[in-house]
Design a protein around this motif. Structure first.
Motif, PDB file in Angstrom:
ATOM      1  N   ASN A  50      50.112 -24.319  32.141  1.00 11.27           N
ATOM      2  CA  ASN A  50      51.257 -25.743  31.853  1.00 11.27           C
ATOM      3  C   ASN A  50      51.541 -26.130  33.696  1.00 11.27           C
ATOM      4  N   ILE A  51      51.887 -27.559  33.432  1.00 15.50           N
ATOM      5  CA  ILE A  51      52.360 -27.829  34.729  1.00 15.50           C
ATOM      6  C   ILE A  51      53.852 -27.371  34.812  1.00 15.50           C
ATOM      7  N   ASN A  52      54.282 -26.773  35.833  1.00 19.10           N
ATOM      8  CA  ASN A  52      55.683 -26.087  36.117  1.00 19.10           C
ATOM      9  C   ASN A  52      55.914 -26.949  37.475  1.00 19.10           C
ATOM     10  N   ALA A  53      56.879 -27.726  37.213  1.00 17.80           N
ATOM     11  CA  ALA A  53      57.247 -28.566  38.489  1.00 17.80           C
ATOM     12  C   ALA A  53      56.192 -29.080  39.033  1.00 17.80           C
ATOM     13  N   LEU A  54      55.890 -28.802  40.246  1.00 19.28           N
ATOM     14  CA  LEU A  54      54.875 -29.374  41.110  1.00 19.28           C
ATOM     15  C   LEU A  54      53.494 -28.448  41.153  1.00 19.28           C
ATOM     16  N   GLN A  55      53.280 -27.527  40.183  1.00 19.83           N
ATOM     17  CA  GLN A  55      52.066 -26.872  40.328  1.00 19.83           C
ATOM     18  C   GLN A  55      51.720 -26.487  39.138  1.00 19.83           C
ATOM     19  N   ILE A  56      50.436 -25.851  38.888  1.00 20.34           N
ATOM     20  CA  ILE A  56      49.967 -25.585  37.455  1.00 20.34           C
ATOM     21  C   ILE A  56      50.243 -23.965  37.573  1.00 20.34           C
ATOM     22  N   ASP A  57      50.605 -23.292  36.555  1.00 18.59           N
ATOM     23  CA  ASP A  57      50.290 -21.777  36.438  1.00 18.59           C
ATOM     24  C   ASP A  57      49.172 -21.264  36.037  1.00 18.59           C
ATOM     25  N   ASP A  58      48.415 -20.712  36.905  1.00 16.83           N
ATOM     26  CA  ASP A  58      47.159 -20.075  36.554  1.00 16.83           C
ATOM     27  C   ASP A  58      47.231 -18.551  36.223  1.00 16.83           C
ATOM     28  N   ARG A  59      47.241 -18.172  35.055  1.00 17.29           N
ATOM     29  CA  ARG A  59      47.340 -16.913  34.801  1.00 17.29           C
ATOM     30  C   ARG A  59      46.151 -16.253  34.196  1.00 17.29           C
ATOM     31  N   THR A  60      45.020 -16.777  33.837  1.00 17.95           N
ATOM     32  CA  THR A  60      43.987 -16.131  33.379  1.00 17.95           C
ATOM     33  C   THR A  60      42.624 -16.197  34.269  1.00 17.95           C
ATOM     34  N   MET A  61      42.225 -17.497  34.947  1.00 19.42           N
ATOM     35  CA  MET A  61      41.170 -17.497  35.675  1.00 19.42           C
ATOM     36  C   MET A  61      41.091 -16.795  36.877  1.00 19.42           C
ATOM     37  N   THR A  62      39.982 -15.745  37.012  1.00 15.96           N
ATOM     38  CA  THR A  62      39.660 -15.086  38.193  1.00 15.96           C
ATOM     39  C   THR A  62      38.391 -15.846  39.024  1.00 15.96           C
ATOM     40  N   ILE A  63      38.358 -15.571  40.193  1.00 15.17           N
ATOM     41  CA  ILE A  63      37.101 -16.150  40.826  1.00 15.17           C
ATOM     42  C   ILE A  63      35.810 -15.690  40.408  1.00 15.17           C
ATOM     43  N   GLY A  64      35.683 -14.337  39.700  1.00 14.50           N
ATOM     44  CA  GLY A  64      34.372 -13.896  39.080  1.00 14.50           C
ATOM     45  C   GLY A  64      34.171 -14.832  37.797  1.00 14.50           C
ATOM     46  N   ARG A  65      35.200 -14.880  37.300  1.00 14.26           N
ATOM     47  CA  ARG A  65      34.922 -15.595  35.785  1.00 14.26           C
ATOM     48  C   ARG A  65      34.465 -17.176  36.212  1.00 14.26           C
ATOM     49  N   ALA A  66      35.192 -17.784  37.069  1.00 15.24           N
ATOM     50  CA  ALA A  66      34.947 -18.970  37.415  1.00 15.24           C
ATOM     51  C   ALA A  66      33.662 -19.259  37.865  1.00 15.24           C
ATOM     52  N   LEU A  67      33.084 -18.212  38.909  1.00 16.85           N
ATOM     53  CA  LEU A  67      31.856 -18.468  39.445  1.00 16.85           C
ATOM     54  C   LEU A  67      30.744 -18.103  38.189  1.00 16.85           C
ATOM     55  N   THR A  68      31.115 -17.517  37.173  1.00 14.42           N
ATOM     56  CA  THR A  68      30.141 -17.021  36.048  1.00 14.42           C
ATOM     57  C   THR A  68      29.929 -18.524  35.342  1.00 14.42           C
ATOM     58  N   ARG A  69      31.146 -19.013  35.027  1.00 17.79           N
ATOM     59  CA  ARG A  69      31.040 -20.296  34.344  1.00 17.79           C
ATOM     60  C   ARG A  69      30.098 -21.395  35.270  1.00 17.79           C
ATOM     61  N   ASP A  70      30.549 -21.269  36.333  1.00 21.00           N
ATOM     62  CA  ASP A  70      29.659 -22.382  37.057  1.00 21.00           C
ATOM     63  C   ASP A  70      28.268 -21.862  37.319  1.00 21.00           C
ATOM     64  N   ALA A  71      27.951 -20.852  37.294  1.00 17.58           N
ATOM     65  CA  ALA A  71      26.470 -20.575  36.974  1.00 17.58           C
ATOM     66  C   ALA A  71      25.786 -20.934  35.833  1.00 17.58           C
ATOM     67  N   ILE A  72      26.562 -20.683  34.505  1.00 17.69           N
ATOM     68  CA  ILE A  72      26.155 -21.113  33.176  1.00 17.69           C
ATOM     69  C   ILE A  72      26.048 -22.723  33.279  1.00 17.69           C
ATOM     70  N   SER A  73      26.986 -23.347  33.839  1.00 18.41           N
ATOM     71  CA  SER A  73      26.905 -24.775  33.999  1.00 18.41           C
ATOM     72  C   SER A  73      25.707 -25.381  34.687  1.00 18.41           C
TER      73      SER A  73
END
Length: 955
Positions: free
Chosen positions: A466-489
């Motif tokens: 969720n947006i918390n004040a002026l930023q978004i709290d990112d609890r789950t997404m890791t760079i490895g997971r992000a790159l995997t999703r980008d590769a699939i896309s």
């Protein structure tokens, strides 16, 4: 709405081009002339199109006019009408088509209107001179107050009209009338607009002059088609020249390698220089390969036209590559920059392989890839992106939380749509100027990006919190997971594009883009009809205070009154500076003691609040020793401590607190009927009263700027479609918000104004009777950044200290905007004190001012080297105390205090509680006896249904 859709996009385009030109030209006047030239080039395809239509209209009129005259002479009434109708039908003509004769004027008028508005609103033109013109933002007044530029513009306009050979007498007369109208309408226009439009008229004049006889247009055309061939000794010379060039490049490269190698290992050059050399080494083989291909193209023979095109292509790509290496890529600290470098090299070398191939073959191959549908493929892709980013996703965001937005649905979405229309207009202007080869390539790239965006948005969805004040709290997404999703896309998109090209399904892909675009428009319409359509008005006609108002502000004349102000985020040591700069406040805080050496128990409100209400037993570290109880229950225990003590002594209690859950608290109260519990939202009830005052005093609630919310929604939409690896990096730090102020505006309306509405007028709310004693804890969030009060007024502004960019820049150890608000708060409390005195209840009133933490702007800690490393933990909190019957100038005490002593100050002499010091005990504590706790925090705050704080350490 029409302005937002048609005119504003052109304004954005013109402003962007003008500012870009001025960045390089460095002169606002010359930049206006260059802007006129650039716009003429961009509009050239449309002026040619309009000219062709006008020529067609002129030709058909030459045919129809004699026949129409004959019919009008020989026939009348219904017979004349029937003859004319048949004549028009024979030539498939409608009289309304006559407006086509003004199409060229329309093509010029839209950019002129946009330029007029843009140049009138451009602040950088104010006070800028250009030759004899003193101010580009005003009329020139060059001749004794008479404006000369409008007459110069008209002269060029008339000359351009006279040199236009295709004009009929009627069209020439119309042009003269229009020139006269322009003279009248633009006589008092800004000089900048006159320079722009005069240059435009001069260019029109030049275009009307026939230069073909002077320069030999046929000869130039023949020269461009001439082909150079190399045979015999010429070919040997050319090949020898190629070998010499390559040897020279190779020797230079090896010399550079040797010098750099010696510098790295023997001269101990800077590591940044080392990285720079590494990338130069990596680039050179690619550059040499591209040079070989270019020289091979030359040695095989070439057309002059193709030589110019491919030489320009080679030079431009080489300059772009050097720009990336020299400007963008260094210093190199991050892996993703290396990735960009590799991609840039590929973008450079792959087109270089096309150099030896003729342009005709390349264009033919590219056309086969797009199945001859480059235009429809490109614009269907662009329309898809524009609708998704500027209509569909903003509509969903608005539908999710309408209260977040300041304007109506239509105003909000239309504001964002301006950017989509700007994109379309810009591409419509530029697309005809792009060579056919690049059009095919760009169309395929656009389709690829659209497929990727669709997959990222609708298939591989991901939540970032969720947006918390002026930023978004990112609890789950890791760079490895992000790159995997980008590769699939990427893989899915490649499969789709390959199938469409191989099976010639491009037309189906275009149809899919159009159908999805229509579907997204349908969803946006659904969102519109399923939300409330109020006018977002903030001002109430009738001001009614809430039903708890009388009890909340009731004070006892005969009993005791104990008041605790919990000022969230008020930096403790700012009081020293406030009192030094406002000496009149010293006497107004009659009988107060200020404790500058006061430590908070935690760096966030959720860490400090329990100790403020409940004392030392509710420090974060102690609460963590009870892992079987949720924080919600622990907070209820802390909040109930003071009410239970005071109600047991027959006090009427008012309690306001962050994180207050009434149900949990009431179950722990001994006398709930004697306690008024108000959660955080209570302060909103006083907004109508403040708005009425603001209206009467001409205080602007907010200077609206629809571009802020538009940019905010645009950024969110773009990141919805962006690669996951980019999202992960930017979301985790909150930097995706950039310069957007929409979240600030929301906090201003939803938090800042409600808190201001209470504390500003509390001296007017005081009511006195002979009832029982009162105890009040008044929580106020006003001192919590972001802040919106100027130093010397109560006018709300988005950035009260414009000398710094935003509200998070230190100036002499503090945030000016934060400090300004705290000064105002001290004055409000001083007014409250004066009102208590006027009511005759100051002597029987005890007051405590306390805060939970600072905001890294504790200026004393910033200048103390021993504490500098701890500043980020925000330990400096406010603590001021005034006891019953206390009078005299404000005293500064050197006692070692903590915000957990608030409870001790409140109940002193009234009651005692286990674990809470008495005033006598506090006074006896020495530095060797006192242990004060301050706990750091994790990046993400705990939730109330959790049981433990995540602590980074303590002091």
């Amino acid at each position: 709405m029409l302005y937002n859709i048609f005119i504003e996009p052109l304004i954005i385009i013109l402003r962007s081009i003008y500012l870009c030109i001025n960045y390089f030209a460095g002169n606002l006047g010359i930049s206006l002339m260059i802007l006129s030239v650039v716009m003429n080039i961009l509009l050239r395809p449309f002026t040619l199109w309009a000219s062709r239509i006008q020529d067609d209209e002129r030709e058909i009129q030459n045919i129809l006019t004699p026949q129409i005259n004959i019919i009008k002479q020989n026939f009348h009434g219904a017979e004349q009408y029937e003859k004319l109708r048949r004549l028009y039908k024979r030539y498939s003509y409608n009289p309304i088509y006559a407006i086509r004769s003004g199409l060229d004027l329309f093509v010029q008028l839209l950019p002129l209107m946009a330029a007029y508005i843009m140049l009138s609103e451009l602040d950088i033109l104010k006070g800028v001179s250009f030759f004899a013109i003193k101010d580009l933002s005003k009329p020139d007044a060059l001749l004794a107050g008479i404006n000369i530029l409008p007459f110069v513009m008209t002269i060029f306009n008339v000359l351009a009209t006279l040199t236009t050979k295709k004009f009929t007498k009627r069209e020439r007369l119309q042009a003269f009338i229009i020139a006269a109208l322009f003279l009248v309408m633009l006589y008092n226009a800004p000089s900048a607009l006159l320079i722009y439009w005069t240059t435009n008229n001069f260019i029109m004049l030049l275009k009307n002059i026939n230069f073909s006889g002077i320069f030999g247009g046929d000869k130039i055309s023949g020269l461009m088609s001439y082909r150079f061939e190399f045979a015999g000794y010429k070919k040997i010379c050319v090949n020898a020249f190629i070998v010499v060039i390559l040897l020279g490049v190779l020797i230079s490269f090896l010399t550079y390698v040797y010098i750099s190698y010696a510098g790295i290992y023997y001269l101990k050059l800077d590591s940044i220089k080392t990285l720079h050399d590494i990338y130069i080494f990596a680039f050179m083989p690619f550059a040499v390969t591209a040079l070989i291909l270019y020289l091979k193209f030359l040695s095989g023979g070439f057309l002059v036209k193709e030589f110019i095109i491919k030489t320009s292509f080679y030079i431009i790509f080489t300059l772009i590559a050097i720009f990336f290496i020299k400007i963008i890529m260094f210093p190199q600290e991050h892996f993703h920059k290396k990735t960009v470098f590799i991609l840039m090299i590929l973008a450079y070398i792959l087109p270089a392989f096309l150099l030896p191939i003729s342009s005709e073959r390349i264009c033919s191959f590219a056309s086969r890839l797009t199945n001859g549908r480059k235009n429809s493929l490109f614009f269907s892709s662009v329309i898809f992106c524009a609708i998704f980013i500027c209509v569909f996703y903003p509509s969903l965001l608005y539908f999710t939380d309408p209260d977040f937005f300041l304007d109506s649905f239509i105003d909000t979405v239309v504001g964002v749509s301006t950017y989509g229309m700007t994109l379309l207009f810009a591409l419509i202007l530029i697309w005809p100027l792009i060579p056919e080869l690049l059009q095919n390539v760009i169309a395929l790239i656009a389709a690829f990006l659209v497929c990727t965006a669709f997959i990222n948005s609708f298939v591989l969805t991901e939540s970032y919190g969720n947006i918390n004040a002026l930023q978004i709290d990112d609890r789950t997404m890791t760079i490895g997971r992000a790159l995997t999703r980008d590769a699939i896309s990427f893989a899915i998109t490649c499969i789709i594009m390959i199938l469409c090209i191989w099976r010639k399904y491009i037309k189906h892909l275009i149809t899919a883009f159009i159908l999805i675009s229509f579907a997204m428009c349908g969803v946006s319409i659904y969102c519109y009809f399923n939300i409330g359509h109020d006018n977002k008005s903030q001002v109430a006609e009738n001001i009614n205070f809430p039903e708890y108002h009388n009890r909340f502000w009731r004070f006892s004349r005969t009993g005791q009154n104990v008041v605790c102000f919990f000022l969230d985020g008020f930096t403790g040591d700012h009081v020293i500076k406030i009192l030094a700069e406002n000496p009149d406040l010293v006497k107004k805080f009659d009988g107060f003691t200020y404790f500058p050496d006061n430590t908070s128990t935690g760096s966030w409100t959720i860490y400090s609040t329990p100790a403020i209400y409940g004392g030392p037993a509710y420090e974060p570290a102690i609460l963590n020793k009870r892992p079987d109880v949720t924080l919600d229950e622990k907070f209820a225990e802390a909040f109930s401590l003071m009410p239970n003590i005071f109600t047991s002594n027959d006090y009427d209690v008012v309690l306001t607190a962050p994180f207050l859950r009434k149900n949990n608290l009431i179950s722990k109260l001994k006398h709930p009927e004697s306690v008024l519990c108000l959660d955080y939202a209570w302060h909103e009830d006083y907004v109508p009263n403040w708005l009425k005052w603001a209206e009467e005093n001409n205080i602007a609630i907010l200077k609206k700027d629809s571009s802020d919310i538009s940019r905010f929604l645009l950024v969110l939409s773009l990141f919805r479609t962006a690669p996951f690896s980019i999202r992960s990096k930017l979301y985790s730090r909150g930097t995706w918000m950039g310069g957007s102020t929409q979240a600030l505006k929301t906090m201003l309306l939803k938090s800042f104004i409600p808190d201001l509405a209470v504390i500003q007028f509390m001296d007017k709310f005081i009511q006195v009777d002979n009832g029982k004693s009162t105890f009040k804890v008044i929580y106020n969030h006003l001192s919590h950044p972001p802040c919106f009060l100027e130093s010397d007024s109560l006018q709300l502004v988005m950035d009260p200290y414009p000398d710094t960019d935003g509200q998070d820049k230190h100036v002499n150890g503090l945030y000016p905007e934060h400090y300004y608000t705290e000064v105002h708060m001290m004055n409000f409390i001083a007014n409250f004190i004066a009102a208590l005195k006027n009511a005759g209840i100051y002597d029987n009133t005890r007051i405590v001012l306390v805060s939970d933490h600072d905001f890294t702007d504790c200026w004393q800690l910033n200048i103390n080297p021993a504490w500098k490393k701890m500043v980020y933990n925000w330990p400096s909190a406010l603590l001021m105390f005034k006891d019953f019957d206390s009078h005299g100038d404000l005293i500064t005490s050197n006692a070692l205090m903590s915000i957990e002593d608030t409870s001790a100050l409140l109940i002193a002499g009234i009651a005692e509680a286990p674990g809470i010091y008495t005033l006598e005990e506090l006074k006896k504590l020495s530095s060797s006896d006192r242990i004060r706790i301050h706990c750091g925090h994790s990046i993400v705050p705990p939730k109330m249904n959790e049981t433990l704080y995540s602590l980074d350490g303590g002091v």
